[in-house]
Design a protein around this motif. Structure first.
Motif, PDB file in Angstrom:
ATOM      1  N   ARG A  68     138.069  27.701  67.379  1.00 50.25           N
ATOM      2  CA  ARG A  68     138.528  29.009  66.877  1.00 50.25           C
ATOM      3  C   ARG A  68     137.867  29.280  65.532  1.00 50.25           C
ATOM      4  O   ARG A  68     137.852  28.412  64.677  1.00 50.25           O
ATOM      5  CB  ARG A  68     140.053  28.998  66.692  1.00 50.25           C
ATOM      6  CG  ARG A  68     140.773  28.933  68.017  1.00 50.25           C
ATOM      7  CD  ARG A  68     142.259  28.829  67.863  1.00 50.25           C
ATOM      8  NE  ARG A  68     142.870  28.676  69.158  1.00 50.25           N
ATOM      9  CZ  ARG A  68     143.085  27.516  69.768  1.00 50.25           C
ATOM     10  NH1 ARG A  68     142.745  26.390  69.184  1.00 50.25           N
ATOM     11  NH2 ARG A  68     143.630  27.463  70.954  1.00 50.25           N
ATOM     12  N   VAL A  69     137.317  30.487  65.386  1.00 52.04           N
ATOM     13  CA  VAL A  69     136.659  30.833  64.127  1.00 52.04           C
ATOM     14  C   VAL A  69     137.194  32.176  63.645  1.00 52.04           C
ATOM     15  O   VAL A  69     137.148  33.172  64.374  1.00 52.04           O
ATOM     16  CB  VAL A  69     135.132  30.954  64.318  1.00 52.04           C
ATOM     17  CG1 VAL A  69     134.465  31.234  62.981  1.00 52.04           C
ATOM     18  CG2 VAL A  69     134.563  29.688  64.933  1.00 52.04           C
ATOM     19  N   LYS A  70     137.712  32.202  62.433  1.00 55.85           N
ATOM     20  CA  LYS A  70     138.200  33.467  61.873  1.00 55.85           C
ATOM     21  C   LYS A  70     137.005  34.324  61.470  1.00 55.85           C
ATOM     22  O   LYS A  70     135.991  33.783  61.009  1.00 55.85           O
ATOM     23  CB  LYS A  70     139.072  33.186  60.645  1.00 55.85           C
ATOM     24  CG  LYS A  70     140.395  32.556  61.017  1.00 55.85           C
ATOM     25  CD  LYS A  70     141.269  32.472  59.797  1.00 55.85           C
ATOM     26  CE  LYS A  70     142.612  31.895  60.181  1.00 55.85           C
ATOM     27  NZ  LYS A  70     143.287  31.285  59.077  1.00 55.85           N
ATOM     28  N   PRO A  71     137.110  35.672  61.604  1.00 57.54           N
ATOM     29  CA  PRO A  71     135.959  36.547  61.307  1.00 57.54           C
ATOM     30  C   PRO A  71     135.351  36.267  59.942  1.00 57.54           C
ATOM     31  O   PRO A  71     134.136  36.228  59.802  1.00 57.54           O
ATOM     32  CB  PRO A  71     136.553  37.954  61.368  1.00 57.54           C
ATOM     33  CG  PRO A  71     137.786  37.822  62.187  1.00 57.54           C
ATOM     34  CD  PRO A  71     138.281  36.430  62.053  1.00 57.54           C
ATOM     35  N   GLU A  72     136.171  36.003  58.938  1.00 60.83           N
ATOM     36  CA  GLU A  72     135.610  35.813  57.588  1.00 60.83           C
ATOM     37  C   GLU A  72     134.796  34.515  57.489  1.00 60.83           C
ATOM     38  O   GLU A  72     134.001  34.339  56.582  1.00 60.83           O
ATOM     39  CB  GLU A  72     136.707  35.869  56.501  1.00 60.83           C
ATOM     40  CG  GLU A  72     137.797  34.833  56.608  1.00 60.83           C
ATOM     41  CD  GLU A  72     138.963  35.294  57.497  1.00 60.83           C
ATOM     42  OE1 GLU A  72     138.762  36.196  58.341  1.00 60.83           O
ATOM     43  OE2 GLU A  72     140.058  34.729  57.373  1.00 60.83           O
ATOM     44  N   LYS A  73     134.977  33.624  58.457  1.00 62.46           N
ATOM     45  CA  LYS A  73     134.210  32.364  58.399  1.00 62.46           C
ATOM     46  C   LYS A  73     132.908  32.443  59.199  1.00 62.46           C
ATOM     47  O   LYS A  73     132.092  31.528  59.156  1.00 62.46           O
ATOM     48  CB  LYS A  73     135.069  31.221  58.953  1.00 62.46           C
ATOM     49  CG  LYS A  73     136.143  30.784  57.990  1.00 62.46           C
ATOM     50  CD  LYS A  73     136.625  29.401  58.345  1.00 62.46           C
ATOM     51  CE  LYS A  73     137.639  28.933  57.318  1.00 62.46           C
ATOM     52  NZ  LYS A  73     138.544  27.926  57.867  1.00 62.46           N
ATOM     53  N   MET A  74     132.726  33.514  59.964  1.00 58.77           N
ATOM     54  CA  MET A  74     131.573  33.556  60.874  1.00 58.77           C
ATOM     55  C   MET A  74     130.248  33.482  60.130  1.00 58.77           C
ATOM     56  O   MET A  74     129.330  32.820  60.571  1.00 58.77           O
ATOM     57  CB  MET A  74     131.620  34.824  61.720  1.00 58.77           C
ATOM     58  CG  MET A  74     132.518  34.647  62.914  1.00 58.77           C
ATOM     59  SD  MET A  74     132.322  36.032  63.999  1.00 58.77           S
ATOM     60  CE  MET A  74     133.937  36.071  64.737  1.00 58.77           C
TER      61      MET A  74
END
Ligand SMILES: Cc1ncc(COP(=O)(O)O)c(C=O)c1O
Length: 425
Positions: A116-122
């Motif tokens: 799982r990757v949060k948008p801000e970490k992409m």
């Protein structure tokens, strides 16, 4: 959806350990298929032509392994199990083609499995530009052109430094490998020059630096060479070639540790989608039961033909690992059971090569290899056609390089055909 945990066993043999002591040909003929829980009374594993697996209730679905054919299919499971047993690996994964197997295996080492990757970490996942942070792949200068293209045309765009070196030179390998080396990629014997690479020696170098060794075993097959026994971390095979052996379908496979294979199946394959069709899996299962005998015969035929070509006045050079003149003969003797069915040779001029290629009657002109049918390719005009002249030079593919996949016809007939075609040059 990652479904590998807490499920009932997949459709593989209940007690696969009973094959542990069986010899190679017995595993080829029987392992993975007998008895098979879903097909208890059938001698052969059927072709499961289905996309989904359905259950009466959600509770039952959550208890079972099969749910969608992009990750699993019972026909493919039989093939996976047989391949793992033949290579002495913990697990195997059959996929759509040899190229798909190479790409999936490399992806699993080069990148991470992210759930799982949060948008801000992409943004942080994008390749780093700073020179100290660039991962690299060390590969042989001569590689099957499809793999060479993947490494030189695609991986650099993904922020990966690709370092082609002559893997026969261990000093050069030591110089190329460093702490940022993720993969040392070996093909042995290598396509199309039939170079032989010392798998154990190269694996030791990359392991000391913390990287992984991936071996493409397509030209040998597990009947002649089992790279996991020589230090490889992952093996890839193009099933299209010797393993199927009958030239009627495409397929690839990766063999290695169970955890890595789970990652590749449930993350990389499920996402990238290079799935093998169950019909192809069934054809490969059918073809590979005779792999041991075929490889013995391919090797015997190729040995007789290489010796003949070596003496032929119109042939200027012959490269075959079984010949004492091959620089890697001693290594091949140590790491292979026999020397395989691939020969490369050269004639005096391009005109001679073209006349030869236009004069064969039994041997077919065609790319690919590993079939019952003898196949000849003129490398510069066939698999090497996409390469720039300087690339062919670096790969030691001369303008008169011929690659011969020796088939299972009577060797005397093959030699007669070679002789009559050479006379026309
Ligand atoms: C050594 C090697 N690896 C991989 C491949 C690619 O296999 P496929 O054609 O099944 O994608 C080939 C094809 O010729 C090959 O020779």
């Amino acid at each position: 959806m990652a479904r590998e945990t807490g499920k009932k066993a997949s459709g593989q043999e209940k007690d696969a350990s009973r094959w542990d002591d069986a010899r190679f040909d017995t595993k080829l003929a029987r392992a993975g298929e007998d008895p098979y829980p879903e097909t208890e009374f059938s001698l052969r594993v059927p072709i499961y032509a289905t996309k989904s697996y359905t259950y009466p209730t959600l509770t039952e679905m959550l208890q079972h392994h099969y749910y969608y054919a992009r990750t699993e299919n019972p026909t493919l499971s039989a093939l996976d199990q047989k391949l793992a047993l033949l290579h002495g690996g913990e697990a195997a994964l059959s996929v759509a083609s040899g190229m798909a197997a190479v790409h999936l295996a490399c992806s699993s080492v080069l990148q991470q499995r992210l759930e799982r990757v949060k948008p801000e970490k992409m943004k942080r996942l994008m390749p780093q530009a700073s020179p100290g942070d660039v991962p690299n792949i060390v590969m042989h200068t001569n590689q099957y052109t499809g793999i060479y293209r993947l490494c030189t045309r695609i991986y650099p765009q993904m922020g990966i430094d690709v370092r082609p070196v002559d893997l026969r030179d261990l000093d050069a390998v030591r110089q190329a490998v460093d702490a940022r080396t993720r993969i040392l990629f070996i093909e042995s014997p290598a396509n199309p020059t039939v170079d032989v690479i010392d798998i154990q020696a190269c694996a030791d170098v990359v392991h000391a630096a913390g990287g992984k060794c991936i071996v493409d075993n397509t030209w040998a097959s597990p009947a002649l060479q089992r790279p996991l026994e020589h230090g490889a971390d992952l093996v890839v095979e193009s099933l299209t070639k010797y393993i199927n052996g009958h030239g009627d379908c495409l397929g690839g496979a990766i063999i290695g540790p169970a955890g890595t294979m789970q990652d590749i199946r449930y993350f990389w394959l499920e996402t990238q989608g290079a799935v093998m069709s169950p019909f192809s899996a069934w054809l490969v299962l059918r073809g590979m039961r005779t792999l041991g005998m075929r490889m013995d015969r391919h090797s015997a035929n190729a040995m007789a033909i290489a010796r003949h070509l070596e003496k032929h006045p119109k042939v200027t050079r012959v490269v075959y690992p079984g010949l004492e003149s091959h620089p890697g003969h001693a290594i091949a003797k140590r790491q292979m059971k026999a020397f395989g069915g691939m020969i490369s040779f050269e004639l005096a001029s391009e005109a001679a090569c073209r006349a030869f290629m236009d004069s064969m009657k039994l041997i077919k002109v065609g790319v690919s290899l590993g079939d019952t049918t003898s196949l000849m390719e003129y490398t510069a005009y066939m698999t090497g056609i996409d390469l720039a002249p300087w690339e062919r030079k670096n790969m030691r593919i001369s303008a008169t390089h011929l690659r011969f996949s020796v088939g299972l016809e009577d060797p005397a007939d093959i030699i007669d055909d070679l002789n009559q075609a050479l006379e026309k040059t």
